[in-house]
Write a protein that holds these residues in place. Structure first.
Motif, PDB file in Angstrom:
ATOM      1  N   UNK A 147       9.828  39.928   6.605  1.00 40.80           N
ATOM      2  CA  UNK A 147       9.524  39.949   5.285  1.00 40.80           C
ATOM      3  C   UNK A 147       9.973  41.073   4.578  1.00 40.80           C
ATOM      4  N   UNK A 148      10.184  42.227   5.435  1.00 38.99           N
ATOM      5  CA  UNK A 148      10.774  43.778   4.960  1.00 38.99           C
ATOM      6  C   UNK A 148      12.145  43.633   5.007  1.00 38.99           C
ATOM      7  N   UNK A 149      12.568  44.043   3.973  1.00 33.58           N
ATOM      8  CA  UNK A 149      13.934  44.286   3.484  1.00 33.58           C
ATOM      9  C   UNK A 149      14.428  45.571   3.240  1.00 33.58           C
ATOM     10  N   UNK A 150      15.694  46.015   3.469  1.00 37.70           N
ATOM     11  CA  UNK A 150      15.950  47.251   2.969  1.00 37.70           C
ATOM     12  C   UNK A 150      16.218  47.392   1.552  1.00 37.70           C
ATOM     13  N   UNK A 151      15.673  48.811   0.979  1.00 40.12           N
ATOM     14  CA  UNK A 151      15.829  48.927  -0.407  1.00 40.12           C
ATOM     15  C   UNK A 151      14.689  48.337  -1.194  1.00 40.12           C
ATOM     16  N   UNK A 174       8.496  55.355  -3.148  1.00 40.85           N
ATOM     17  CA  UNK A 174       9.662  55.335  -2.262  1.00 40.85           C
ATOM     18  C   UNK A 174      10.086  54.028  -1.913  1.00 40.85           C
ATOM     19  N   UNK A 175      11.162  53.856  -1.040  1.00 39.22           N
ATOM     20  CA  UNK A 175      11.601  52.595  -0.880  1.00 39.22           C
ATOM     21  C   UNK A 175      11.891  52.377   0.722  1.00 39.22           C
ATOM     22  N   UNK A 176      11.921  51.332   1.283  1.00 35.26           N
ATOM     23  CA  UNK A 176      12.645  51.212   2.442  1.00 35.26           C
ATOM     24  C   UNK A 176      13.997  51.346   2.842  1.00 35.26           C
ATOM     25  N   UNK A 177      14.380  52.104   3.767  1.00 37.10           N
ATOM     26  CA  UNK A 177      15.534  52.861   3.972  1.00 37.10           C
ATOM     27  C   UNK A 177      16.464  51.586   4.999  1.00 37.10           C
ATOM     28  N   UNK A 178      15.774  51.015   5.715  1.00 35.86           N
ATOM     29  CA  UNK A 178      16.447  49.957   6.701  1.00 35.86           C
ATOM     30  C   UNK A 178      15.329  49.033   7.429  1.00 35.86           C
ATOM     31  N   UNK A 179      15.843  47.956   7.511  1.00 29.71           N
ATOM     32  CA  UNK A 179      14.978  46.654   7.992  1.00 29.71           C
ATOM     33  C   UNK A 179      14.454  46.969   9.263  1.00 29.71           C
ATOM     34  N   UNK A 183      11.615  52.683   8.702  1.00 26.88           N
ATOM     35  CA  UNK A 183      11.641  54.062   8.088  1.00 26.88           C
ATOM     36  C   UNK A 183      11.741  54.021   6.561  1.00 26.88           C
ATOM     37  N   UNK A 184      10.999  54.868   5.928  1.00 20.12           N
ATOM     38  CA  UNK A 184      10.627  54.806   4.417  1.00 20.12           C
ATOM     39  C   UNK A 184      11.098  56.151   3.868  1.00 20.12           C
ATOM     40  N   UNK A 185      12.050  56.134   2.729  1.00 15.47           N
ATOM     41  CA  UNK A 185      12.483  57.246   2.083  1.00 15.47           C
ATOM     42  C   UNK A 185      11.462  57.366   0.953  1.00 15.47           C
ATOM     43  N   UNK A 186      10.636  58.583   0.820  1.00 21.22           N
ATOM     44  CA  UNK A 186       9.693  58.989  -0.154  1.00 21.22           C
ATOM     45  C   UNK A 186      10.086  60.105  -1.086  1.00 21.22           C
ATOM     46  N   UNK A 187       9.394  59.996  -2.496  1.00 22.48           N
ATOM     47  CA  UNK A 187       9.634  61.126  -3.292  1.00 22.48           C
ATOM     48  C   UNK A 187       8.528  62.085  -2.995  1.00 22.48           C
ATOM     49  N   UNK A 188       8.973  63.365  -2.917  1.00 22.06           N
ATOM     50  CA  UNK A 188       7.898  64.418  -2.877  1.00 22.06           C
ATOM     51  C   UNK A 188       8.459  65.761  -3.423  1.00 22.06           C
TER      52      UNK A 188
END
Length: 294
Positions: free
Chosen positions: A152-156, A173-178, A192-197
């Motif tokens: 169920x998890x997809x990139x972006x 943030x958003x998912x960087x890669x499935x 891996x998740x890219x988060x804003x900090x």
């Protein structure tokens, strides 16, 4: 006869008085300072929740180790190739012993096999495209998604990190890669998740939770999280049926976001639910009625 009739009437009046008292005792409790809001329809996604860890790099340690082992194996194989070529040249001039050349060739075969094994190990983790460099106000988090949710998890797709170190605060943030593999020990897939900090609050090793939006958007009835109270294992909200009358109603909870939670059942759009005073109403309804006699 007259005395008997009067006695019956007196008994009836007494019984009616007691029934009235009981009726008064059964009235909903009055709690001052109650505030309500209307349940509203909003567009939401279903969510996958996972344990999360703030990471210094985009790759989990096991992937990073596998990549390092492959680099080491390939370097040793390259050195073995150079050694064999050197000894073969010396052997042509009868300078290098044949035994030394055969040992170098055996070492070359061994290092080639080790490099091949390392490639297979790394390939088992999947070959996600390389991550773009982090921005100045970004960080990495690794979400451990249970294997039943990985498809169920997809990139972006949007994601949100909450850290134990900062209660009540979240990082978008958003998912960087499935996900590409499942750890056989934990039976979870690292994502891996890219988060804003922007305030640079996150530190590697911090733990928390990651919520990932999945699936297509849908319409749902949302109520404030503060409206939901628990009576044992049952979730309740108090709904205003008439002015000043609030009745408890069981609800089924769905997704939650930004201080709101989905009422999957039990509440309709437009109905007013108690926010301030909900816990007091629950306590008041649980108090035993006083002053009654059998």
């Amino acid at each position: 006869m007259r005395a008997a009739v009067l006695s019956a009437l007196a008994a009836l009046a007494f019984g009616c008085g007691r029934g009235s008292e009981r009726h008064e005792a059964a009235k909903p409790p009055v709690v001052p300072g109650v505030e309500t809001v209307a349940a509203a329809v909003a567009s939401v996604h279903d969510a996958v929740r996972a344990f999360g860890v703030v990471a210094a790099e985009s790759e989990p340690p096991d992937v990073r180790d596998a990549r390092a082992q492959l680099a080491d194996a390939e370097a040793k194989h390259q050195l073995a190739e150079q050694q064999v070529r050197r000894l073969e040249e010396l052997a042509q001039g009868a300078v290098a012993p044949r035994k030394e050349l055969e040992a170098a060739r055996a070492d070359l075969a061994s290092t080639a096999a080790a490099a091949d094994r390392a490639r297979h190990v790394l390939a088992a983790f999947g070959m996600n495209p390389a991550s773009a460099p982090l921005g100045a106000d970004e960080g990495w988090a690794i979400a451990q998604v249970v294997q039943s949710d990985i498809t169920r998890v997809q990139a972006r797709t949007p994601a949100r990190l909450t850290c134990d170190a900062y209660p009540g605060r979240s990082f978008d943030g958003q998912v960087d890669a499935a996900p590409t593999y499942v750890d056989p020990t934990s039976r979870t897939a690292p994502v891996r998740v890219r988060v804003k900090d922007p305030e640079h609050l996150l530190r590697p090793g911090m733990t928390g939770g990651v919520t990932i939006e999945v699936g297509a958007a849908r319409e749902a009835v949302m109520v404030p999280s503060s409206a939901v109270v628990r009576d044992g294992t049952q979730s309740l909200v108090f709904v205003e049926e008439t002015d000043g009358k609030y009745v408890p109603r069981p609800i089924e909870l769905g997704v939650s976001r930004d201080g709101q939670v989905e009422a999957a059942s039990g509440v309709k759009s437009g109905e007013r639910v108690v926010t301030t005073g909900a816990a007091s109403l629950l306590s008041a309804t649980q108090l035993p009625a006083g002053g009654e006699e059998e």
